[in-house]
Scaffold this motif. Sequence first.
Motif, PDB file in Angstrom:
ATOM      1  N   UNK B  32       0.743  -1.183  -0.128  1.00 30.20           N
ATOM      2  CA  UNK B  32       0.043   0.060   0.177  1.00 30.20           C
ATOM      3  C   UNK B  32       0.832   1.126  -0.110  1.00 30.20           C
ATOM      4  N   UNK B  73      -9.397 -12.137  -1.103  1.00 26.43           N
ATOM      5  CA  UNK B  73     -10.157 -11.298  -0.972  1.00 26.43           C
ATOM      6  C   UNK B  73     -11.891 -11.493  -1.712  1.00 26.43           C
ATOM      7  N   UNK B 105     -13.159  -1.030   0.378  1.00 27.66           N
ATOM      8  CA  UNK B 105     -12.378  -0.007  -0.252  1.00 27.66           C
ATOM      9  C   UNK B 105     -12.301   1.498   0.020  1.00 27.66           C
ATOM     10  N   UNK B 109      -5.850   3.769  -0.287  1.00 25.64           N
ATOM     11  CA  UNK B 109      -4.732   2.698  -0.342  1.00 25.64           C
ATOM     12  C   UNK B 109      -5.234   1.262  -0.634  1.00 25.64           C
ATOM     13  N   UNK B 110      -6.226   1.119   0.011  1.00 25.85           N
ATOM     14  CA  UNK B 110      -6.938  -0.297  -0.233  1.00 25.85           C
ATOM     15  C   UNK B 110      -7.388  -0.287  -1.732  1.00 25.85           C
ATOM     16  N   UNK B 112      -6.426   1.372  -4.285  1.00 25.10           N
ATOM     17  CA  UNK B 112      -5.231   1.166  -4.992  1.00 25.10           C
ATOM     18  C   UNK B 112      -4.391   0.068  -5.009  1.00 25.10           C
ATOM     19  N   UNK B 113      -4.493  -0.539  -4.038  1.00 28.06           N
ATOM     20  CA  UNK B 113      -3.921  -2.089  -4.026  1.00 28.06           C
ATOM     21  C   UNK B 113      -4.726  -2.981  -4.810  1.00 28.06           C
ATOM     22  N   UNK B 114      -5.927  -2.899  -4.683  1.00 31.00           N
ATOM     23  CA  UNK B 114      -6.781  -3.928  -5.470  1.00 31.00           C
ATOM     24  C   UNK B 114      -6.666  -3.638  -6.923  1.00 31.00           C
ATOM     25  N   UNK B 115      -6.705  -2.421  -7.359  1.00 34.34           N
ATOM     26  CA  UNK B 115      -6.633  -1.835  -8.715  1.00 34.34           C
ATOM     27  C   UNK B 115      -5.210  -2.443  -9.323  1.00 34.34           C
ATOM     28  N   UNK B 116      -4.092  -2.390  -8.418  1.00 32.97           N
ATOM     29  CA  UNK B 116      -2.909  -2.657  -8.891  1.00 32.97           C
ATOM     30  C   UNK B 116      -2.631  -4.246  -9.102  1.00 32.97           C
ATOM     31  N   UNK B 117      -3.381  -4.810  -8.264  1.00 29.93           N
ATOM     32  CA  UNK B 117      -3.495  -6.407  -8.225  1.00 29.93           C
ATOM     33  C   UNK B 117      -4.291  -6.570  -9.575  1.00 29.93           C
ATOM     34  N   UNK B 118      -5.303  -6.158 -10.015  1.00 34.69           N
ATOM     35  CA  UNK B 118      -5.975  -6.251 -11.221  1.00 34.69           C
ATOM     36  C   UNK B 118      -5.023  -5.995 -12.348  1.00 34.69           C
ATOM     37  N   UNK B 119      -4.313  -4.910 -12.372  1.00 34.48           N
ATOM     38  CA  UNK B 119      -3.381  -4.635 -13.273  1.00 34.48           C
ATOM     39  C   UNK B 119      -2.342  -5.763 -13.531  1.00 34.48           C
ATOM     40  N   UNK B 173     -16.467  -3.141  -9.360  1.00 35.21           N
ATOM     41  CA  UNK B 173     -14.920  -2.813  -9.598  1.00 35.21           C
ATOM     42  C   UNK B 173     -14.879  -1.389 -10.126  1.00 35.21           C
ATOM     43  N   UNK B 177     -13.048   2.035  -7.890  1.00 28.85           N
ATOM     44  CA  UNK B 177     -11.888   2.954  -8.351  1.00 28.85           C
ATOM     45  C   UNK B 177     -12.656   4.438  -8.450  1.00 28.85           C
TER      46      UNK B 177
END
Lengths: 268, 268
Positions: B32, B73, B105, B109-110, B112-119, B173, B177
């Motif tokens: 995060x 998650x 969410x 930061x949470x 953002x982390x979830x979005x980063x995981x998707x990416x 989702x 965001x």
Amino acid sequence: MAIRKSKTPQSPTQRADQKRVDILKSAAKCFRKTGFHQTSMQEICTEVGLGPGAVYRYFTSKDAIIAAMAEDERRQARTMLTEFHDTDDLPQALSAITRAFAARYAAISDAGLMTEIYAEGLRNKRVGAVIKTAETEWVDGLAEMLSTAQERGQINPSLDAQQAALLLTAMWDGLVIRQAYTQALPAEMLELFDDMLKRWLSAASAPANLKRAKPAPAAAPSPVATPAPKAKPKAKPVEPEPELALALPVVDNMTPQVEMDLRQMSLI
Amino acid sequence: MAIRKSKTPQSPTQRADQKRVDILKSAAKCFRKTGFHQTSMQEICTEVGLGPGAVYRYFTSKDAIIAAMAEDERRQARTMLTEFHDTDDLPQALSAITRAFAARYAAISDAGLMTEIYAEGLRNKRVGAVIKTAETEWVDGLAEMLSTAQERGQINPSLDAQQAALLLTAMWDGLVIRQAYTQALPAEMLELFDDMLKRWLSAASAPANLKRAKPAPAAAPSPVATPAPKAKPKAKPVEPEPELALALPVVDNMTPQVEMDLRQMSLI
């Protein structure tokens, strides 16, 4: 592979614009392949076939490149909105926009890069600020389109155009990610989306029209037919389930303390 | 700061589970803050207060940690679905799920982390495979919930439950965001979302019910009242606008060639 330059004579401004585009395209190529944190400015220079001095004249950092990508992307989308500004069929315009986004991000690497840019904007203040401005402009443009359609009686006049524009944007964002995970959006999904939009935005189901229409027979009670802002059956808050990380009470304004507790309740 | 251990006696399995959770929590804290590409396994070891040997016993790489986060998650979200399995008010259940995701969410930061995981899942095959499996289970569970509601006459029986579950997931989702970029989802947005779902899923606007209902007066023609699968006015494909990167023709099955062309048309 370096990008080939056109041999047509260009003005200094055109040359500068072209170089900027070349750098962005090359950077995107590197980012799509390895992600932008694992890409160095040197790799971007090699890809575009320019020295560091030339690249730094346009972008002083990778952050600046990422911010420019997010900005250009939304600006292009915004231009698309203006094409539909005088539409007399908003659902069809929205359907076309949905299909344009689906086509634009059909390549998983493009959907991945866009998702990565969103993620970066949530941690990196500089990138985040640029994205926020670009997003605000986009949402405002979309809200204006919805307002115009409301004035023309095309869609439900009781909708908050600004919030509806935000929700629409959220739907499109989500669709891009979903599309990337399911490989491609099947035609049925796009039709389902169009149908959902028609039902949601329909002027015919708006309170103003319904008041003039004959009430539905008692055999078919319709939540759609309920006047939205006043008599809408508001969902009751659901009791929190202490054993579940995700089943949480209704919280409209999260305080820092609440955020902290949520974070501790879940794994990430 | 290392995570404090409980003094209560635990079985070896409980201890192992707890260590796994501790590692995931500490890793999430690092991710995060700086993103997972900029976080080293050594930093995670320091954060959790364990040696590399102990950490590697649970996770052989950062990828394995990220995959486990995505999986846990979705599993938690799946557990939430089972809570609503016997609901007699699907719109209220969906409203509660929307609020649970919004609360989960709420911290940028949470999100953002979830979005980063998707990416990451879109570029990294190992992470992607785990996410895809977890997502499929989630969507199947949601589709089952929608099917049950259809059987009970709570929602439009003509909807494709699987596609509708996918679309709902995409909406959630996107909402996560959007919420992160607008700081918090205002109460009006959540109400708008509930209202949209009611209009979209409404059993009352389904063709079966509408056939029994008296036709609407000619003054109020209703797209909602049009029987969906047969007579629905299908959006015509929009002509491509060559000067716009985003205004593209309708493409349901993208071939690699088409993807390539799109990529060249836009900046990223």
